[in-house]
Scaffold this active site. Structure first.
Site, PDB file in Angstrom:
ATOM      1  N   VAL A  76       0.843  -1.199   0.000  1.00 31.80           N
ATOM      2  CA  VAL A  76       0.000   0.000   0.000  1.00 31.80           C
ATOM      3  C   VAL A  76       0.871   1.239   0.000  1.00 31.80           C
ATOM      4  O   VAL A  76       0.554   2.248  -0.634  1.00 31.80           O
ATOM      5  CB  VAL A  76      -1.019  -0.026   1.173  1.00 31.80           C
ATOM      6  CG1 VAL A  76      -0.344   0.070   2.527  1.00 31.80           C
ATOM      7  CG2 VAL A  76      -2.042   1.081   1.017  1.00 31.80           C
ATOM      8  N   GLY A 156      -6.820   7.028   7.336  1.00 33.18           N
ATOM      9  CA  GLY A 156      -7.096   6.379   6.046  1.00 33.18           C
ATOM     10  C   GLY A 156      -7.750   5.036   6.329  1.00 33.18           C
ATOM     11  O   GLY A 156      -8.282   4.807   7.427  1.00 33.18           O
ATOM     12  N   ILE A 236       2.765   1.399  12.593  1.00 36.16           N
ATOM     13  CA  ILE A 236       2.618   0.338  11.587  1.00 36.16           C
ATOM     14  C   ILE A 236       2.789   0.935  10.186  1.00 36.16           C
ATOM     15  O   ILE A 236       2.466   0.288   9.202  1.00 36.16           O
ATOM     16  CB  ILE A 236       1.249  -0.389  11.695  1.00 36.16           C
ATOM     17  CG1 ILE A 236       0.082   0.579  11.834  1.00 36.16           C
ATOM     18  CG2 ILE A 236       1.247  -1.336  12.888  1.00 36.16           C
ATOM     19  CD1 ILE A 236      -0.376   1.241  10.603  1.00 36.16           C
ATOM     20  N   ARG A 238       5.669   3.646   8.539  1.00 40.69           N
ATOM     21  CA  ARG A 238       7.064   3.569   8.103  1.00 40.69           C
ATOM     22  C   ARG A 238       7.934   4.111   9.231  1.00 40.69           C
ATOM     23  O   ARG A 238       7.571   5.086   9.895  1.00 40.69           O
ATOM     24  CB  ARG A 238       7.297   4.430   6.843  1.00 40.69           C
ATOM     25  CG  ARG A 238       6.668   3.879   5.577  1.00 40.69           C
ATOM     26  CD  ARG A 238       7.363   2.617   5.071  1.00 40.69           C
ATOM     27  NE  ARG A 238       6.775   2.110   3.842  1.00 40.69           N
ATOM     28  CZ  ARG A 238       5.819   1.191   3.776  1.00 40.69           C
ATOM     29  NH1 ARG A 238       5.308   0.662   4.875  1.00 40.69           N
ATOM     30  NH2 ARG A 238       5.358   0.786   2.603  1.00 40.69           N
ATOM     31  N   HIS A 286       8.421  -5.772  10.551  1.00 34.03           N
ATOM     32  CA  HIS A 286       7.618  -5.296   9.401  1.00 34.03           C
ATOM     33  C   HIS A 286       6.819  -6.437   8.769  1.00 34.03           C
ATOM     34  O   HIS A 286       7.020  -6.777   7.599  1.00 34.03           O
ATOM     35  CB  HIS A 286       8.492  -4.596   8.350  1.00 34.03           C
ATOM     36  CG  HIS A 286       7.692  -3.690   7.458  1.00 34.03           C
ATOM     37  ND1 HIS A 286       8.216  -2.594   6.815  1.00 34.03           N
ATOM     38  CD2 HIS A 286       6.374  -3.714   7.102  1.00 34.03           C
ATOM     39  CE1 HIS A 286       7.278  -1.998   6.097  1.00 34.03           C
ATOM     40  NE2 HIS A 286       6.137  -2.671   6.257  1.00 34.03           N
TER      41      HIS A 286
HETATM   42  O1  LIG Z   1       2.069  -2.607   2.049  1.00 31.26           O
HETATM   43  C1  LIG Z   1       2.820  -1.903   2.731  1.00 31.26           C
HETATM   44  O2  LIG Z   1       3.199  -0.789   2.348  1.00 31.26           O
HETATM   45  C2  LIG Z   1       3.266  -2.382   4.027  1.00 31.26           C
HETATM   46  O3  LIG Z   1       4.185  -1.866   4.579  1.00 31.26           O
HETATM   47  C3  LIG Z   1       2.524  -3.517   4.666  1.00 31.26           C
HETATM   48  O4  LIG Z   1       2.867  -3.712   6.014  1.00 31.26           O
END
Ligand SMILES: O=C(O)C(=O)CO
Length: 320
Positions: A76, A156, A236, A238, A286
């Protein structure tokens, strides 16, 4: 439909992506996780299936060539892409929102509970034989989620999924901040506040905003000077949303009760990093979206996005 050349930049992509793509595409899979190797692999690609932290920038796009018109990232977040370069080249670009909301929100709640209930410290007591053998009513006391004020930075889809879950724990107020007040916030009974109020009032602060110029290192020493000393931070999103040195100082000096982190800087974290030594930190490597179903869904969506765009249609989940 012509056959297209798709480069899958990761050998661990679930099979479902291949099942979808191979009907219309010739697939080259990168097997070496080095930039030098991927720069060679992408040459001549019509589309890239990205599942990698390797930066997609001018150099990589030049290496691929002007025929590259489609990129799907199996994530995502897309902070590893030079968005201006992609746009300037007219590349269609999609990511995988929605399908990972539940997995990531679940791990956020897990981290909140584990950090607030002193999971790391308790585990060490068991391992090290320091679990006291009488009933001390003041031993290992944690913070309550029930009745607490929740602050979500970035309401979001994932932020909303976190809020929904927390309502099941009978939390008190849910606050959120971001660019603007959202109708979804009203539906959740969450209150839109400015960042300063959120920091000062929250017992649990969840970082669920994407990494960009506005969010980079937003949790700095100024941020931690305003948090409640009993507050718990959960990230959760970055690692770069947090000034990690400032976080470590806050955790060591009692400016912050605890942190639960699925993301950190760098990744992988060096094994001698101070975060690992702190009792009031719970770390996961992660793995927010790392469940079988979620990773399959992400792979499927990325493959379908790529095929749609190669066929001239809009992706299911385009970024642009
Ligand atoms: O999909 C992403 O960007 C993630 O970091 C999932 O944890």
């Amino acid at each position: 439909m012509n056959r297209f050349k798709v480069v899958v930049a990761n050998p661990s992509v679930p099979k479902i992506a291949y099942d979808i793509l191979q009907k219309h595409c010739d697939i080259k899979t990168s097997t070496v996780f080095s930039r030098a190797s991927i720069l060679q692999d992408v040459v001549g690609a019509d589309a890239l299936f990205w599942a990698s932290k390797i930066r997609v920038d001018k150099e990589l796009l030049d290496a691929a060539g002007p025929q590259l018109k489609v990129i799907g990232t199996m994530s995502v977040g897309y902070d590893q892409f030079d968005i201006d370069e992609l746009k300037a080249r007219g590349i269609k670009f999609g990511n995988t929102p929605a399908v990972l909301n539940n997995a990531v929100a679940n791990i956020a709640v897990m981290l909140a509970i584990a950090a607030s209930r002193r999971f790391t410290e308790g585990r060490k007591h068991i391992e090290e034989g320091t679990w006291i053998n009488y009933f001390n009513t003041q031993w290992m006391l944690g913070q309550d989620l029930t009745g607490s004020t929740i602050g979500i930075i970035g309401l979001g889809q994932i932020g909303q999924a976190i809020a929904k879950r927390l309502k099941g724990f009978d939390v008190g107020n849910i606050l959120y901040t971001g660019h603007k007040e959202k109708p979804e916030g009203i539906e959740l009974g969450a209150k839109f506040v400015n960042l300063d109020n959120l920091i000062r009032e929250s017992d649990f602060i969840f970082l669920a905003a994407p990494l960009n110029n506005q969010t980079y290192q937003m949790c700095n020493s100024d941020f931690f000077s305003k948090t409640k000393k009993t507050a718990v931070l959960v990230n959760i999103s970055r690692g770069q949303l947090v000034d990690q040195e400032a976080l470590i100082t806050a955790l060591k000096t009692g400016r912050l009760f605890a942190a639960g982190l699925d993301v950190m800087t760098p990744e992988p974290l060096n094994t001698d990093n101070e975060l690992i030594k702190l009792n009031n930190v719970v770390l996961t490597p992660h793995v927010g979206s790392a469940t079988n179903d979620t990773r399959n869904a992400m792979a499927e969506l990325t493959a379908k996005n790529i095929l749609r765009a190669l066929g001239g249609a809009e992706m299911f989940t385009p970024v642009f």
